[in-house]
Write an enzyme that holds these catalytic residues in place. Structure first.
Site, PDB file in Angstrom:
ATOM      1  N   HIS A   1      27.680   8.967 -44.127  1.00  0.00           N
ATOM      2  CA  HIS A   1      27.939   9.668 -42.856  1.00  0.00           C
ATOM      3  C   HIS A   1      29.409   9.587 -42.433  1.00  0.00           C
ATOM      4  O   HIS A   1      29.810  10.273 -41.484  1.00  0.00           O
ATOM      5  CB  HIS A   1      27.069   9.104 -41.732  1.00  0.00           C
ATOM      6  CG  HIS A   1      25.601   9.236 -41.969  1.00  0.00           C
ATOM      7  ND1 HIS A   1      24.977  10.449 -42.152  1.00  0.00           N
ATOM      8  CD2 HIS A   1      24.616   8.290 -42.084  1.00  0.00           C
ATOM      9  CE1 HIS A   1      23.682  10.260 -42.356  1.00  0.00           C
ATOM     10  NE2 HIS A   1      23.435   8.956 -42.330  1.00  0.00           N
TER      11      HIS A   1
ATOM     12  N   ASP B   1      15.426   4.955 -47.959  1.00  0.00           N
ATOM     13  CA  ASP B   1      14.726   5.142 -46.686  1.00  0.00           C
ATOM     14  C   ASP B   1      13.764   6.324 -46.746  1.00  0.00           C
ATOM     15  O   ASP B   1      13.171   6.701 -45.722  1.00  0.00           O
ATOM     16  CB  ASP B   1      15.707   5.269 -45.508  1.00  0.00           C
ATOM     17  CG  ASP B   1      16.932   6.106 -45.813  1.00  0.00           C
ATOM     18  OD1 ASP B   1      16.987   6.725 -46.894  1.00  0.00           O
ATOM     19  OD2 ASP B   1      17.839   6.155 -44.956  1.00  0.00           O
TER      20      ASP B   1
ATOM     21  N   HIS C   1      18.618  10.671 -45.049  1.00  0.00           N
ATOM     22  CA  HIS C   1      19.475  11.392 -44.104  1.00  0.00           C
ATOM     23  C   HIS C   1      20.539  12.212 -44.840  1.00  0.00           C
ATOM     24  O   HIS C   1      21.074  11.780 -45.857  1.00  0.00           O
ATOM     25  CB  HIS C   1      20.161  10.393 -43.161  1.00  0.00           C
ATOM     26  CG  HIS C   1      19.203   9.516 -42.415  1.00  0.00           C
ATOM     27  ND1 HIS C   1      18.818   8.265 -42.879  1.00  0.00           N
ATOM     28  CD2 HIS C   1      18.532   9.729 -41.257  1.00  0.00           C
ATOM     29  CE1 HIS C   1      17.959   7.730 -42.018  1.00  0.00           C
ATOM     30  NE2 HIS C   1      17.762   8.600 -41.034  1.00  0.00           N
TER      31      HIS C   1
ATOM     32  N   ASP D   1      19.360   9.774 -50.182  1.00  0.00           N
ATOM     33  CA  ASP D   1      19.037   9.077 -48.933  1.00  0.00           C
ATOM     34  C   ASP D   1      18.211  10.023 -48.040  1.00  0.00           C
ATOM     35  O   ASP D   1      18.332  11.243 -48.126  1.00  0.00           O
ATOM     36  CB  ASP D   1      20.334   8.684 -48.220  1.00  0.00           C
ATOM     37  CG  ASP D   1      20.112   7.821 -46.994  1.00  0.00           C
ATOM     38  OD1 ASP D   1      20.179   6.584 -47.128  1.00  0.00           O
ATOM     39  OD2 ASP D   1      19.850   8.384 -45.891  1.00  0.00           O
TER      40      ASP D   1
HETATM   41  C1  FKS Z   1      17.036   5.022 -34.935  1.00  0.00           C
HETATM   42  C2  FKS Z   1      18.130   6.083 -34.896  1.00  0.00           C
HETATM   43  C3  FKS Z   1      18.751   6.194 -36.209  1.00  0.00           C
HETATM   44  C4  FKS Z   1      20.923   6.698 -37.214  1.00  0.00           C
HETATM   45  C5  FKS Z   1      20.406   6.813 -38.592  1.00  0.00           C
HETATM   46  C6  FKS Z   1      21.481   6.441 -39.588  1.00  0.00           C
HETATM   47  C7  FKS Z   1      21.006   6.492 -41.008  1.00  0.00           C
HETATM   48  C8  FKS Z   1      22.018   5.881 -41.958  1.00  0.00           C
HETATM   49  C9  FKS Z   1      21.732   6.123 -43.424  1.00  0.00           C
HETATM   50  C10 FKS Z   1      22.770   5.411 -44.286  1.00  0.00           C
HETATM   51  F1  FKS Z   1      22.563   5.634 -45.550  1.00  0.00           F
HETATM   52  F2  FKS Z   1      23.988   5.813 -43.979  1.00  0.00           F
HETATM   53  F3  FKS Z   1      22.708   4.117 -44.114  1.00  0.00           F
HETATM   54  N1  FKS Z   1      19.968   6.934 -36.171  1.00  0.00           N
HETATM   55  N2  FKS Z   1      16.661   4.601 -33.641  1.00  0.00           N
HETATM   56  O1  FKS Z   1      20.476   5.640 -43.799  1.00  0.00           O
HETATM   57  O2  FKS Z   1      21.753   7.487 -43.733  1.00  0.00           O
HETATM   58 ZN    ZN Z   2      19.531   7.177 -44.493  1.00  0.00          ZN
END
Ligand code: FKS
Ligand code: ZN
Length: 354
Positions: A169, A298, A211, A209
């Site tokens: 990110h 994840d 995300h 991933d």
């Molecule tokens: C939960 C809200 C989550 C942010 C999610 C970030 C994911 C990070 C990721 C990385 F690989 F970068 F670690 N919001 N209450 O898993 O993509």
């Molecule tokens: Zn992620």
């Protein structure tokens, strides 16, 4: 267990220096999901299965970082904690969390003197605390990604950068989504910069991933030499919300070198692995000479912040399929928050690959 070949793991021995206390969620500060135990579990499982060698990273100089990140952003990261504590000695006990941003119509060419404003200029959300050890940990993590890349450039079939905080990110000049330095982007650029003799002219980044890797996509969006493919939760409902849609195909000389495959919450391995097949075929069609994998786990059914339903055994198949692409491969650890399972899941990918 018999290994066809050993895989080197470059482990960020300083990762636990980055240990955020809280992230902002629906108006409350909740404990961070991105915790040191994640990497500890992966390391323990690698060692338990005796899969290859574990070593600390080699040190790389800042030129490898400025190939991806802006000098003023790197300077901010390196000095942010000292600036924060200089505001008030009591800040030493508190993490930095952004609270104001330069959104549409604001200027981003000026770096204000005000510290909160600087934090906002260089960040994208309030879920990513910056702590006393964040810079040291992230910097060593970049060294892990670059060291794994170096091993592949030297002829290793694959190498694993086992580090946190994650990276995909992080943009050219901002942190967010638990990420500070874009390790996968650093690896891809290092493959191109140092891979001439090895015949590496084009690199693909495959982001598995949960995300979307908005930072990675944005860094290479107008570039024809780096293909970015991502399989992720539909950004209409999933973080990072504002990028990762299927109609983002690259721009200018990079048109056609970006592939997003957003999938709905609830997606199972049958549907997910069809998307993997699609992404790998696009990478083959692109003609990549090397592969960087943003390896988040994840997508696991037990993940507390994600919505796919992959099972632990599925990650063995993922590793096998990645290896079948037949490319020199740098695996870069990203997300995965089912802490007790993250070791088995990530190491299943490594074992499947071998
Ligand atoms: C939960 C809200 C989550 C942010 C999610 C970030 C994911 C990070 C990721 C990385 F690989 F970068 F670690 N919001 N209450 O898993 O993509
Ligand atoms: Zn992620």
């Amino acid at each position: 267990m018999a290994l066809k070949y050993p895989m080197k793991t470059f482990y960020n021995h300083l990762h636990a220096q980055h240990q955020g206390k809280f992230e902002m969620f629906r108006g409350a500060l909740v404990p961070c999901y991105e915790v040191p135990a994640r990497a500890d579990h992966v390391l323990a499982e690698l060692q338990r299965r005796k899969l290859g060698t574990v070593q600390p990273p080699l040190p790389f100089d800042d030129a490898a970082l400025t190939a991806i990140h802006s000098p003023r952003y790197l300077n901010f990261l390196a000095t942010a904690w000292d600036q924060w504590v200089a505001l008030d000695p009591a800040n030493a006990e508190r993490d930095i969390l952004p609270s104001v941003w330069a959104t549409r119509t604001f200027r981003t060419d000026i770096e204000p003197d005000n510290f909160s404003a600087k934090v906002g200029l260089y960040s994208s959300d309030a879920g990513t605390p910056f702590t006393s050890g964040t810079w040291v940990a992230a910097r060593a993590g970049a060294d892990c990604a670059l060291s794994a890349t170096q091993a592949v450039l030297a002829g290793d079939r694959a190498a694993f950068a086992l580090s946190r905080p994650p990276g995909h990110h992080a943009g050219m000049d901002f942190f967010g989504g638990y990420c500070f330095l874009n390790n996968a982007a650093l690896a891809a650029q290092h493959l191109l910069n140092q891979g001439k003799a090895a015949g590496i002219k084009k690199v693909a980044i495959l982001d598995v991933d949960y995300h979307h890797g908005n930072g990675t996509q944005a860094i290479f969006y107008d570039r024809p030499d780096v293909f970015y493919a991502s399989i992720h939760g539909d950004p209409r409902t999933e973080f990072p919300f504002f990028l990762g849609y299927a109609d983002e195909m690259g721009a200018g000389a990079g048109l056609g070198a970006n592939l997003n495959i957003p999938l709905p919450r609830g997606t199972d391995f049958a549907r997910w692995s069809a998307a993997l097949e699609h992404a790998l075929q696009a990478i083959t069609h692109f003609g990549a000479d090397a592969l960087v994998v943003s390896l988040g786990v994840d997508t696991f059914e037990g993940d507390p912040i994600s919505g796919f339903t992959l099972k632990s055994a599925d990650y063995l198949a993922v590793g096998q399929r990645l290896a079948a692409a037949g490319l020199p491969t740098v695996l870069v650890f990203e997300g995965g928050y089912a802490v007790a399972d993250v070791g088995v899941n990530a190491v299943n990918v490594v074992e499947g690959f071998l």
